[in-house]
Design a protein around this motif. Structure first.
Motif, mmCIF file in Angstrom:
data_model
loop_
_atom_site.group_PDB
_atom_site.id
_atom_site.type_symbol
_atom_site.label_atom_id
_atom_site.label_comp_id
_atom_site.label_asym_id
_atom_site.label_seq_id
_atom_site.Cartn_x
_atom_site.Cartn_y
_atom_site.Cartn_z
ATOM 1 N N GLN A 61 27.197 53.109 -34.908
ATOM 2 C CA GLN A 61 27.650 52.661 -36.211
ATOM 3 C C GLN A 61 27.287 51.207 -36.457
ATOM 4 O O GLN A 61 26.847 50.827 -37.554
ATOM 5 N N GLU A 66 24.795 49.914 -39.490
ATOM 6 C CA GLU A 66 25.236 48.899 -40.447
ATOM 7 C C GLU A 66 24.327 47.673 -40.400
ATOM 8 O O GLU A 66 24.012 47.081 -41.445
ATOM 9 N N SER A 119 21.140 48.571 -42.194
ATOM 10 C CA SER A 119 21.369 48.628 -43.633
ATOM 11 C C SER A 119 21.364 47.234 -44.252
ATOM 12 O O SER A 119 20.737 47.001 -45.295
ATOM 13 N N GLU A 120 22.031 46.291 -43.597
ATOM 14 C CA GLU A 120 22.040 44.917 -44.122
ATOM 15 C C GLU A 120 20.679 44.270 -43.981
ATOM 16 O O GLU A 120 20.237 43.538 -44.876
#
Length: 387
Positions: free
Chosen positions: A252, A256, A259-260
């Motif tokens: 996870q 994340e 994604s950033e």
């Protein structure tokens, strides 16, 4: 086992470039003067590059140059505009990029010895790629400077023509003025190429380190697949739930992070693929005509490598993220508890959509994208050759 080194122990050269571009704080201190220096460096190419850009525009639009000279001016103007746009990217996203580097640094430095050996492989790949690109970037500036110097030294003694690395030749008699202008152009070009290299390698270094984290998750899953089942298919320990929880949590975090990273780097990638496509085209056209072959060959190779070193890590990231589902499925989840089955299902569901990096909001970076951009650049080069 490989020698244990800190994150910036691997990327000390990249750190120098990133600090010079204002993407990393200098000295890790919150001193006021260092903060001002960091902001100054972030905006440096935005205003210094006009010293090279304005003469190129004057030459293109007011002096009626021939096609070869016009292409030379276009090539330099595109390169200057490239690092001006990169400077805007640095100003807008440098704080978020700094945080991503610190997260990546912490994940590597806090890794256990066995985990470090897995991540180390990907860190070495990122180090080699970034070192090659940084050295190649500076060599491209050197080739322009050396070529102009050779032209100047080989000109006739009574000639008043002065050759510059990044400006049209001109008639000039004062020697000191020529030397100052020559040195200023080289210095500004070094500043610009440092920004281009730092921005290009930001995504590459972070992406390959995340590939290392995904490889680490797969190694954890492979270990627990071998250790938790005996020859008769029975559980031999109770660590499966703990390992799955650790894998799910790290998975996870990586998703994340990716994604950033994709959010903050996408406009830089958009600038990169557009400008480097045209740089490849113009450099290839100049190289095919046999004029200024050394410097244009270095520019062409730098553009191709920069695009490849952005597309290949993004393509690898997509592949590594989807491989997590295969690794999770190999875990003996069917003999586990309902909680373990749930964690396995969650990780498989997350892996169905690969982690991707995009240029802008629509072009996904991959080796197919690299092939498409180079093909378009070659087509445009053919058009320029027929003019």
């Amino acid at each position: 086992m490989s020698e244990r080194r800190s994150f910036w122990g691997h990327f000390w050269l990249a750190k120098l470039f990133l600090q010079f571009a204002g993407l990393l704080p200098i000295g890790g201190s919150s001193c006021l003067w260092k903060s001002f220096l960091n902001q100054f460096l972030a905006t440096l190419p935005l205003w210094t590059s006009f010293y090279i850009l304005i003469p190129q525009f004057k030459f293109m639009f007011f002096q009626s140059p021939d096609i070869d000279s016009f292409l030379e001016a276009v090539l330099i103007a595109i390169s200057v505009l490239t690092y001006q746009l990169r400077s805007i990217f640095v100003i807008a996203y440098r704080h978020r990029i700094t945080r991503l580097f610190f997260v990546c640094e912490r994940m590597l430095n806090e890794a256990a010895p066995a985990d470090y050996s897995v991540i180390f492989i990907w860190a070495q790949r990122a180090k080699r790629i970034s070192t090659i690109y940084f050295c190649g970037a500076y060599c491209s500036v050197i080739t322009f400077a050396v070529t102009s110097t050779v032209k100047q030294l080989s000109s006739a003694e009574n000639s008043t023509t002065k050759y510059y690395p990044f400006a049209p030749e001109e008639d000039s008699t004062p020697t000191l003025q020529y030397q100052i202008k020559f040195a200023t152009q080289v210095l500004i070009s070094y500043i610009g190429i440092a920004y281009i290299a730092a921005c290009d390698m930001t995504g590459t270094i972070l992406t390959l380190n995340m590939c290392g984290q995904l490889a680490l998750i797969r190694s954890w899953l492979a270990d627990v697949s071998r250790e938790n089942v005996d020859a008769r298919g029975r559980r031999t320990d109770q660590s499966l739930e703990n390992v799955l929880m650790k894998c799910a949590r790290r998975h996870q975090i990586v998703l994340e992070f990716c994604s950033e990273l994709g959010d903050v780097i996408r406009y830089n990638y958009l600038v990169q693929i557009v400008t480097e496509m045209y740089i490849m085209a113009v450099s290839g056209a100049r190289l095919s005509k046999g004029s200024g072959s050394i410097q244009h060959l270095s520019t062409l190779l730098l553009a191709i490598n920069g695009l490849l070193f952005s597309c290949w890590p993004a393509d690898t990231l997509s592949f590594e993220s989807t491989e997590i589902a295969r690794a999770v499925y190999g875990v003996p989840w069917h003999r586990g508890s309902s909680r373990e089955k749930t964690m396995v299902a969650i990780m498989i569901a997350r892996s169905q959509r690969p982690a991707t990096l995009r240029a802008g909001k629509f072009v996904q970076l991959s080796l197919q994208t690299f092939s498409s951009i180079t093909s378009n650049g070659l087509s445009f080069c053919m058009v320029l050759l027929n003019i």
